[in-house]
Design a protein around this motif. Structure first.
Motif, short mmCIF file in Angstrom:
data_model
loop_
_atom_site.label_atom_id
_atom_site.label_comp_id
_atom_site.label_asym_id
_atom_site.label_seq_id
_atom_site.Cartn_x
_atom_site.Cartn_y
_atom_site.Cartn_z
N PRO A 123 1.20 -1.22 0.18
CA PRO A 123 -0.03 0.27 0.14
C PRO A 123 1.05 1.45 -0.12
O PRO A 123 1.09 1.65 0.82
N GLY A 181 4.35 -22.97 8.05
CA GLY A 181 4.21 -21.69 6.90
C GLY A 181 5.18 -21.84 5.69
O GLY A 181 6.39 -21.42 5.73
N SER A 186 7.76 -16.44 6.37
CA SER A 186 8.25 -17.23 6.58
C SER A 186 9.50 -17.94 4.90
O SER A 186 10.24 -18.40 5.04
N PHE A 203 7.84 -26.00 6.40
CA PHE A 203 6.35 -26.79 6.30
C PHE A 203 4.96 -26.35 5.70
O PHE A 203 4.90 -25.04 6.31
N GLU A 204 4.45 -26.41 5.33
CA GLU A 204 3.19 -25.95 4.08
C GLU A 204 2.27 -26.67 4.03
O GLU A 204 2.39 -27.88 3.78
N ILE A 217 -3.89 -13.74 -3.29
CA ILE A 217 -3.85 -12.78 -4.06
C ILE A 217 -4.19 -13.22 -5.59
O ILE A 217 -3.14 -14.32 -5.15
N PHE A 245 1.96 -30.55 4.89
CA PHE A 245 1.95 -30.26 5.92
C PHE A 245 1.87 -29.88 7.48
O PHE A 245 1.83 -29.03 6.87
N GLY A 268 5.22 -18.75 11.59
CA GLY A 268 4.59 -17.90 10.00
C GLY A 268 3.40 -18.47 9.57
O GLY A 268 3.23 -18.56 8.26
N GLY A 270 0.48 -17.09 9.47
CA GLY A 270 -0.49 -16.32 8.84
C GLY A 270 -1.79 -15.88 9.59
O GLY A 270 -1.60 -16.64 10.78
N ALA A 271 -2.76 -15.58 9.37
CA ALA A 271 -3.90 -14.63 9.78
C ALA A 271 -5.54 -15.48 8.61
O ALA A 271 -5.55 -15.03 8.55
N ASN A 324 -8.85 -4.64 0.58
CA ASN A 324 -7.99 -5.71 -0.34
C ASN A 324 -8.60 -6.93 -0.78
O ASN A 324 -8.69 -7.56 -1.71
N ARG A 355 -5.71 -0.62 -0.71
CA ARG A 355 -5.60 0.17 -1.53
C ARG A 355 -5.70 1.04 -2.53
O ARG A 355 -7.35 0.63 -3.26
N VAL A 434 -1.57 -24.02 15.65
CA VAL A 434 -0.37 -24.10 16.61
C VAL A 434 -0.99 -24.07 18.40
O VAL A 434 0.23 -24.46 18.85
N VAL A 475 2.17 -7.41 3.25
CA VAL A 475 3.60 -8.49 2.77
C VAL A 475 4.83 -7.56 3.30
O VAL A 475 5.56 -8.84 4.12
C1 LIG Z 1 -7.09 -11.88 -0.09
C2 LIG Z 1 -6.04 -10.78 -0.01
C3 LIG Z 1 -5.77 -9.97 -0.64
C4 LIG Z 1 -4.73 -8.95 0.35
N1 LIG Z 1 -3.74 -7.64 -0.24
C5 LIG Z 1 -2.13 -7.40 0.26
C6 LIG Z 1 -2.22 -6.43 -0.33
O1 LIG Z 1 -2.47 -6.45 -1.78
N2 LIG Z 1 -1.08 -5.90 -0.16
C7 LIG Z 1 -1.17 -6.51 1.21
O2 LIG Z 1 0.96 -5.95 1.37
N3 LIG Z 1 -0.97 -7.02 1.93
C8 LIG Z 1 -2.26 -8.17 0.95
N4 LIG Z 1 -2.88 -8.91 1.63
C9 LIG Z 1 -1.98 -9.02 3.41
C10 LIG Z 1 -0.87 -9.94 2.88
O3 LIG Z 1 -0.82 -10.99 2.03
C11 LIG Z 1 -0.68 -10.83 4.34
O4 LIG Z 1 -0.38 -9.50 5.50
C12 LIG Z 1 0.95 -12.00 3.83
O5 LIG Z 1 0.56 -12.98 3.34
C13 LIG Z 1 1.35 -12.79 5.71
O6 LIG Z 1 2.22 -13.19 5.65
P1 LIG Z 1 2.50 -14.10 6.15
O7 LIG Z 1 3.84 -14.73 5.92
O8 LIG Z 1 2.81 -13.61 8.11
O9 LIG Z 1 1.25 -15.26 6.16
P2 LIG Z 1 0.44 -15.90 4.88
O10 LIG Z 1 1.63 -15.70 3.73
O11 LIG Z 1 -0.46 -16.31 5.34
O12 LIG Z 1 1.26 -17.76 4.82
C14 LIG Z 1 1.07 -18.55 6.27
C15 LIG Z 1 0.91 -19.98 5.54
O13 LIG Z 1 1.09 -20.59 6.60
C16 LIG Z 1 0.53 -21.99 6.16
N5 LIG Z 1 -0.12 -22.93 7.43
C17 LIG Z 1 -1.17 -22.07 8.62
N6 LIG Z 1 -0.89 -22.82 9.44
C18 LIG Z 1 -0.24 -23.93 9.30
C19 LIG Z 1 0.46 -25.34 10.00
N7 LIG Z 1 -0.03 -25.13 11.45
N8 LIG Z 1 1.45 -26.13 9.09
C20 LIG Z 1 1.92 -25.95 7.96
N9 LIG Z 1 1.47 -24.55 7.41
C21 LIG Z 1 0.35 -23.59 8.17
C22 LIG Z 1 -0.79 -21.69 5.65
O14 LIG Z 1 -1.33 -22.27 4.30
C23 LIG Z 1 0.27 -20.21 5.34
O15 LIG Z 1 -0.16 -21.42 4.07
C24 LIG Z 1 -3.78 -9.80 1.53
C25 LIG Z 1 -4.49 -10.62 2.06
C26 LIG Z 1 -5.20 -11.45 1.43
C27 LIG Z 1 -6.26 -12.78 2.21
#
Ligand SMILES: Cc1cc2nc3c(=O)[nH]c(=O)nc-3n(C[C@H](O)[C@H](O)[C@H](O)COP(=O)(O)OP(=O)(O)OC[C@H]3O[C@@H](n4cnc5c(N)ncnc54)[C@H](O)[C@@H]3O)c2cc1C
Ligand SMILES: Cc1cc2nc3c(=O)[nH]c(=O)nc-3n(C[C@H](O)[C@H](O)[C@H](O)COP(=O)(O)OP(=O)(O)OC[C@H]3O[C@@H](n4cnc5c(N)ncnc54)[C@H](O)[C@@H]3O)c2cc1C
Ligand code: SF4
Ligand code: SF4
Ligand code: FES
Lengths: 496, 284
Positions: A123, A181, A186, A203-204, A217, A245, A268, A270-271, A324, A355, A434, A475
């Motif tokens: 953004p 993740g 990650s 591990f994903e 996205i 996994f 890592g 995510g939410a 977004n 954005r 987790v 991101v």
């Molecule tokens: C539709 C959408 C649009 C977005 N657009 C934007 C944007 O335009 N700009 C921007 O900056 N941000 C955007 N975001 C937010 C951004 O994508 C996230 O903030 C970012 O991806 C977070 O990264 P992360 O590495 O924390 O986790 P994530 O990208 O959420 O990845 C977490 C991973 O962990 C895996 N996982 C979860 N639990 C486990 C488990 N127990 N064991 C193994 N694996 C597991 C999941 O399957 C996933 O693959 C968007 C989000 C969404 C949903």
């Protein structure tokens, strides 16, 4: 829709070429401010709402060089403070102006691991471009130097010319790090830790790595080939990626440390847990979380007739939310064949967290915005399928604790909206899996993991970052958190 | 990884397979399931219950009915072939303890997920009564296995081709009325069967556990596609279940949600794609 106004990449490039040729160097600040801000070439809105290809086409070389000339090289470099990872912005822009794209990407890569991604999805208008002097001088953040687009330009240039080089890896240390993740947090940790010579396993849970970049996205905003390339680059560094996994199910987090010989771990995850509104009718057939809708469309390739995973056939879609995620869901629904897509948001456009570019693109493509509106309940036909929504009008009242004006419903303003599909995009929370399977892992009341300044959780040798710590964020913030945690892990392992 | 070690056809539409999956075999407990995918590019992710596991061999057993594309493609695989993606064990394990007298009711393919639960209930020291139902004798599965663990086994067929000519709810009602009263009922099968089993036990106040087979995508709580209404709450079957109190489940809503994508399976277009896919896989 302003399709008459639509200008092709060729036209924009030609304009930039002429403009560049007319510049007389050295340029005074006044001259720089007079250079027109370069428009991002994009697919024609009428065409693109019928395909999945990327909407924004990227600057041409001429446009990038001209845009780079707009930077004033302010001594205080306010833009850098706006970037969560502190990229040396004026320095890389200067290299672009000179035409040394290799040097430019080199500067970016010192601070950012995923420039092709961040250049596309950051953004910028609230980060690096918000404090930009050019934008301030021209009294519009839209006229700030397009830092993100320039970043994307050099990252694409590097990739398209086959110049991406995985970082060098130091000799093996015999230490092992597990990463849970495979989102941007990650990916960053994996690269930074692997560089130091430690063994790294990712591990994903899903069958493909990439996190939200992959399943959330959409392709038309972030081509999956770019994400795959980042993952392949990790693999070529020797990072092992184990898909299918689920940590907490296939293996417990603590078992990785205690039984499988890992020296440190990074969470890592995510939410990823979708929020619903808890209104009547939310479990009817035709109501989806944006996560489900987007996962079917993206990860499972619902847009392709060869895909086995179906997407719901919609005529009129309502998307609830203003971020977004909501924009992505609305624009995906158009591309999947909906006749009408309505987006409902309780506040006004100013408060929308999406954005600016995504909002503009959604409008150009024909998404119908309903501001200050929110559904009261979802209506059912006799079969239990969505037949419409009862919607309420809102107005903005007093500011709440966050300083945002709170939306207040206008009594008696109910009206019915004819829709057959409802996509709920009002936010995501951390997945509790987790946490539930790891005793002693401390969390906040929102379910996010609590970490200290080094990114360490309440448990020794376990670090965390990204959305699992910040709540649904961005991101670049996830990447920044990853860098911090990786540095702490590397320090810990060096001391051991 | 994930190679098929053993395959057997149990009835016209039902297959049993043992698949190499050492990590899942080690962690899994009764009541849990896996999600599998055939064809990483375009395949669908489908949930199947882990019917049995052998941690020593490092294998799990699945029993499935061919209903659509993925299950048909799986049935075409042979020993030595692999399943591209297999993830698990997912879901909450069954709560197993010594309840006393446990009635296990299985309908159709539901007998497969019922088997590990009945086994675990028996191992925990319960008296286990098993009622199995099928449309006809042809479609009955796991009769021998169930006979081995049941203190009493009752078989019903819709057409009377084997066992009693009755719906499973008939003997269930008899057990509810008999003494000693059952302490727990477990019913797994088509949603309509589970609904009527729950209705049968309700007046007797017998706690009735059902295992729900909603449509799923990720199986980890990420999409909400599997949600059901239980009592007044929304639950995600993949992480909160798959087992729930049958007296609280809104089965009508669940059955509607199962039909969400039915249009697709019914269209000629899809059928023809399916047949093509199956034919192609058959040639390999
Ligand atoms: C539709 C959408 C649009 C977005 N657009 C934007 C944007 O335009 N700009 C921007 O900056 N941000 C955007 N975001 C937010 C951004 O994508 C996230 O903030 C970012 O991806 C977070 O990264 P992360 O590495 O924390 O986790 P994530 O990208 O959420 O990845 C977490 C991973 O962990 C895996 N996982 C979860 N639990 C486990 C488990 N127990 N064991 C193994 N694996 C597991 C999941 O399957 C996933 O693959 C968007 C989000 C969404 C949903
Ligand atoms: C926790 C859980 C455990 C399960 N365990 C087993 C098992 O052990 N053995 C077994 O045979 N099946 C089991 N199922 C059902 C199985 O997942 C479906 O039969 C399978 O998804 C169908 O996939 P397909 O591609 O072959 O058919 P599709 O082409 O996807 O669908 C074919 C038909 O099945 C219906 N259908 C789709 N998904 C489901 C579903 N999840 N449940 C019921 N009907 C569905 C469709 O509406 C359609 O009519 C389980 C489901 C869940 C949720
Ligand atoms: S990473 Fe994001 S915030 Fe930082 S300079 Fe690039 S676009 Fe701006
Ligand atoms: S604030 Fe804007 S003009 Fe100043 S150095 Fe940064 S990008 Fe250039
Ligand atoms: S299958 Fe996605 S949340 Fe349960």
């Amino acid at each position: 829709m302003n399709d008459i106004m639509h200008r092709t990449k060729e036209q924009l490039t030609e304009d930039a070429r002429l403009e560049l040729a007319g510049l007389t160097k050295p340029l005074s600040p006044k001259q720089r401010l007079a250079i027109p801000a370069q428009e991002m070439p994009a697919q024609d809105p009428v065409v693109r709402r019928g395909n999945m290809q990327e909407v924004a086409l990227g600057y041409s070389e001429e446009q990038a060089r001209l845009e780079a000339e707009r930077c004033l090289h302010c001594p205080a470099k306010p833009c850098i403070k706006g970037c969560p990872v502190g990229i040396e912005i004026p320095a890389f822009i200067q290299e672009i102006a000179k035409g040394d794209f290799k040097a430019a990407i080199g500067i970016i890569r010192q601070s950012s691991l995923l420039p092709a991604v961040c250049g596309r999805v950051c953004p910028q208008e609230t980060q690096c471009q918000a404090p930009c002097t050019v934008g301030k001088a021209l009294k519009s953040v839209d006229k700030a130097v397009s830092i993100g687009r320039l970043e994307r330009f050099v990252a694409d240039w590097e990739r398209e010319n086959g110049l991406m080089q995985p970082p060098a890896v130091k000799p093996a240390t015999g230490k092992k790090v597990g990463i849970v993740g495979s989102g941007p947090a990650s990916i960053t940790v994996a690269a930074d830790v692997r560089r130091e010579g430690h063994e790294v396993t990712v591990f994903e849970a899903f069958h493909r790595p990439g996190g939200v970049l992959l399943y959330g996205i959409p392709e038309f905003r972030l081509p999956k080939a770019i994400v795959d390339q980042e993952v392949n680059s990790l693999k070529s560094m020797g990072v092992e990626v184990k898909t299918d996994f689920v940590i907490g199910r296939t293996r417990k987090l603590t078992d990785l440390l205690e039984k499988d010989g890992y020296d440190a771990l990074f969470i890592g995850t995510g939410a990823g847990l979708p929020k619903f509104m808890n209104i009547e009718g939310e479990n009817l057939v035709g109501v989806f979380s944006a996560n489900e809708y987007l996962t079917r469309a993206n990860l499972m390739k619902g847009y392709d007739p060869r895909a086995a995973t179906p997407v719901f056939p919609s005529r009129k879609v309502a998307v609830l939310g203003g971020g977004n995620v909501a924009m992505d869901a609305a624009r995906s629904a158009l591309r999947l064949g909906a006749e009408e897509v309505h987006l409902l948001y309780r506040r006004t456009e100013v408060e929308m967290p999406a954005r600016v570019e995504e909002v503009a693109h959604a409008k150009e493509e024909g998404v119908i915005f309903h501001l200050l509106q929110s559904p009261k309940r979802i209506l059912s036909d006799e079969r239990g399928w969505v037949s419409g929504m009862e919607v309420l009008h809102y107005e903005l009242g007093e500011p709440d604790s966050s300083g945002r004006r709170r939306p207040v419903e206008i009594k008696g303003s109910e009206f019915e909206m004819d829709v057959d599909t409802v996509i709920v995009a009002i936010g995501n929370e951390p997945n509790p899996l987790v946490r539930q399977t790891t005793p002693g892992l401390e969390t906040s009341k929102w379910g996010t993991l609590i970490v200290d300044d080094s990114g360490k959780t309440s448990l020794d040798r376990i670090f965390a970052g990204g959305d699992i710590v910040l709540g649904a964020a961005t991101v670049i913030l996830a990447m920044g958190e990853g860098r911090r945690a990786a540095a702490s892990i590397n320090k810990l392992l060096a001391e051991k | 990884m994930n190679s098929i070690l053993y395959k057997k056809q149990l009835s016209a539409e039902v297959f049993q397979m043992r698949i190499e999956a050492p990590l899942i075999a080690r962690e899994r407990r009764a009541g849990q399931f896996v999600i599998l995918q055939i064809d990483s590019q375009f395949g669908e992710r489908i949930p199947l219950t882990i019917a049995d596991a052998d941690p020593d061999e490092g294998s799990i057993t699945v029993i499935f009915q061919t209903v659509g594309r993925t299950t048909h493609l799986l049935a075409l695989k042979e020993v030595g072939d692999t399943v591209e993606h297999l993830v698990g064990p997912l879901g909450q394990p069954t709560h197993v303890e010594k309840f006393g007298r446990v009635i296990c009711v299985g309908g159709g393919i539901g007998v497969a997920p019922l088997y590990p639960i009945a086994q675990a209930m028996k191992a925990a020291g319960n008296e286990v009564i098993i009622i199995m139902g099928a449309r006809n004798q042809e479609l009955l599965i796991l009769e021998e296995e169930m006979k081995n663990i049941a203190d009493e086994l009752i078989i019903c067929t819709d057409d009377g081709s084997y066992g009693r000519k009755d719906l499973v709810t008939a003997p269930l009602k008899e057990f509810c009325e008999a003494t000693p009263k059952p302490d727990l009922a477990v019913a797994i099968g088509p949603p309509i069967m589970m609904k009527f089993c729950a209705e049968t036990t309700r007046p007797y106040g017998i706690h009735t556990m059902v295992s729900l087979n909603t449509i799923m995508v990720d199986g980890t709580g990420m999409c909400g596609g599997c949600r059901v209404t239980v009592g007044s709450e929304t639950k995600f079957v993949c992480v909160d279940g798959p087992e729930f109190d049958g007296h609280l489940v809104d089965f009508d809503n669940m059955m509607n949600r199962l039909k969400a994508f039915k249009w697709r399976e019914d269209t000629d277009h899809h059928r023809c794609h399916l047949e093509e896919a199956i034919e192609e896989a058959g040639k390999r």
